[in-house]
Scaffold this active site. Structure first.
Site, mmCIF file in Angstrom:
data_model
loop_
_atom_site.group_PDB
_atom_site.id
_atom_site.type_symbol
_atom_site.label_atom_id
_atom_site.label_comp_id
_atom_site.label_asym_id
_atom_site.label_seq_id
_atom_site.Cartn_x
_atom_site.Cartn_y
_atom_site.Cartn_z
ATOM 1 N N HIS A 1 0.794 -1.231 0.000
ATOM 2 C CA HIS A 1 0.000 0.000 0.000
ATOM 3 C C HIS A 1 0.828 1.283 0.000
ATOM 4 O O HIS A 1 0.295 2.370 -0.220
ATOM 5 C CB HIS A 1 -0.912 0.031 1.240
ATOM 6 N N ARG A 2 2.130 1.200 0.245
ATOM 7 C CA ARG A 2 2.923 2.421 0.377
ATOM 8 C C ARG A 2 2.994 3.185 -0.943
ATOM 9 O O ARG A 2 3.189 2.605 -2.000
ATOM 10 C CB ARG A 2 4.341 2.106 0.859
#
Length: 361
Positions: free
Chosen positions: A209-210
């Site tokens: 998700h980064r």
């Protein structure tokens, strides 16, 4: 009675805060007022969530989210200051490295209220990360810095924190207390393993998700190429973050793995307990993998939890398809007992006693 105000803004902070809240309730010396900034709005962050997790409901909910870093932090600072002027606490407690963390610390410091930073001293040494900026600034204005590891203590000493009139203490990682407590009931609270038809140790749990990964087509392609190749021999299950979904669609990437909707904390614990290995770019999940005796592949260029890598429980691969595949095969053949005491014991109680000492001075 002494009073503290606890600032929380994201689900992991609520989970960590729940540990300290239970300790506070067990004793009678401190009143706790909880403020939820609303930074990470989550439909699951409802009354049911608080009831199931035995978390005291926030007295204040600021509902500040979906803004730029500056606007979000500024609005939080303004609203938290108003609350502190009303509540007049002896200390403000903040967790980790979010905008909520920094806003809470700044509001308290400007009103000459003591600041307790839990998860102090963590460093990725990547100043491009907003989290790195938040944690460094919060440490600098803290009065009690609660460090989860010896490396975190060393980071602070290397930055000259020994010269400041503050308390630096290694208490251990409060998330360890949370995992141990909630793991006892997660199987009763979640049916996700049965619902997905999963078998113990027959699947890989992944989370990506980064922004540094999702917003870079080459990196995202590299990571999902590895996941797709791994999926050919062992099922890969990935709770899909909205940002990741958006970018996969934008890049027209359709990897052949099992995507599921984002899951609650109990379901994530069940996935961790039953998977064979973890691949993630999350910070907290790296430790939770260790607490559940799972090896972890870190799809980043650095980690705040260096001791996991140093002791052979995790590996940093970045977005390299080859490295992710290689460590996957290596970890499948590796055996370790995960008994090294990297993150302490009875952490919540230790933090409580240090806070009590701080506000009684």
């Amino acid at each position: 009675m002494k009073k503290i105000v606890t600032i929380l803004g994201a689900r992991p902070q609520f989970v960590k805060g729940a540990v300290l809240s239970r300790v506070i309730q067990k004793h009678t010396e401190i009143e706790e007022v909880i403020v939820h900034t609303g930074q990470h709005f989550d439909a699951n962050m409802s009354a049911v969530f608080f009831d199931e997790m035995q978390i005291p409901k926030p007295k204040y909910n600021l509902n500040i989210n979906g803004l730029s870093h500056g606007a979000m932090t500024g609005q939080m600072l303004e609203k938290i200051e108003e609350i502190l002027l009303i509540e007049k606490p002896n200390a403000v407690v903040v967790y980790g490295d979010t905008n909520s963390t920094l806003a809470g610390a700044l509001a308290a410091k400007k009103l000459h209220i003591k600041v307790v930073h839990i998860e102090a001293g963590l460093r990725s040494f990547n100043m491009q990360m907003p989290e790195e900026v938040n944690r460094i600034l919060t440490d600098r204005i803290g009065n009690l810095l609660s460090c989860p590891t010896e490396i975190a203590v060393s980071n602070l000493k290397n930055e000259g924190f020994d010269n400041f009139d503050i308390f630096i203490e290694k208490h251990g990682d409060i998330m360890k207390d949370a995992v141990e407590f909630y793991s006892k009931s997660s199987e009763d609270k979640s049916t996700i393993i049965k619902d997905l038809g999963l078998e113990k140790n027959k699947f890989v749990l992944a989370t990506i998700h980064r922004q540094e990964n999702t917003d870079d087509k080459e990196k995202l392609t590299g990571i999902f190429s590895a996941l797709e190749k791994i999926n050919a021999s062992k099922k890969v299950v990935l709770p899909l973050h909205p940002r990741t979904k958006k970018m996969l669609d934008q890049y027209k990437l359709k990897p052949n793995i099992t995507f599921i909707n984002p899951v609650g904390y109990f379901s994530m614990l069940e996935l961790l307990k039953n998977c064979s290995l973890v691949i993630t770019d999350s910070g907290g999940l790296q430790k939770e993998a260790f607490f559940n005796k799972k090896f972890c592949i870190i799809a980043r260029e650095e980690t705040e939890w260096k001791e996991l890598v140093d002791n052979g429980y995790a590996a940093i691969t970045g977005a390299s398809t080859e490295k992710i595949e290689s460590y996957f095969q290596q970890f499948l053949r590796t055996t370790k007992d995960f008994k090294e005491p990297l993150y302490g014991e009875n952490v919540g109680e230790k933090i409580y006693q240090s806070i009590l000492k701080l506000i009684k001075e």
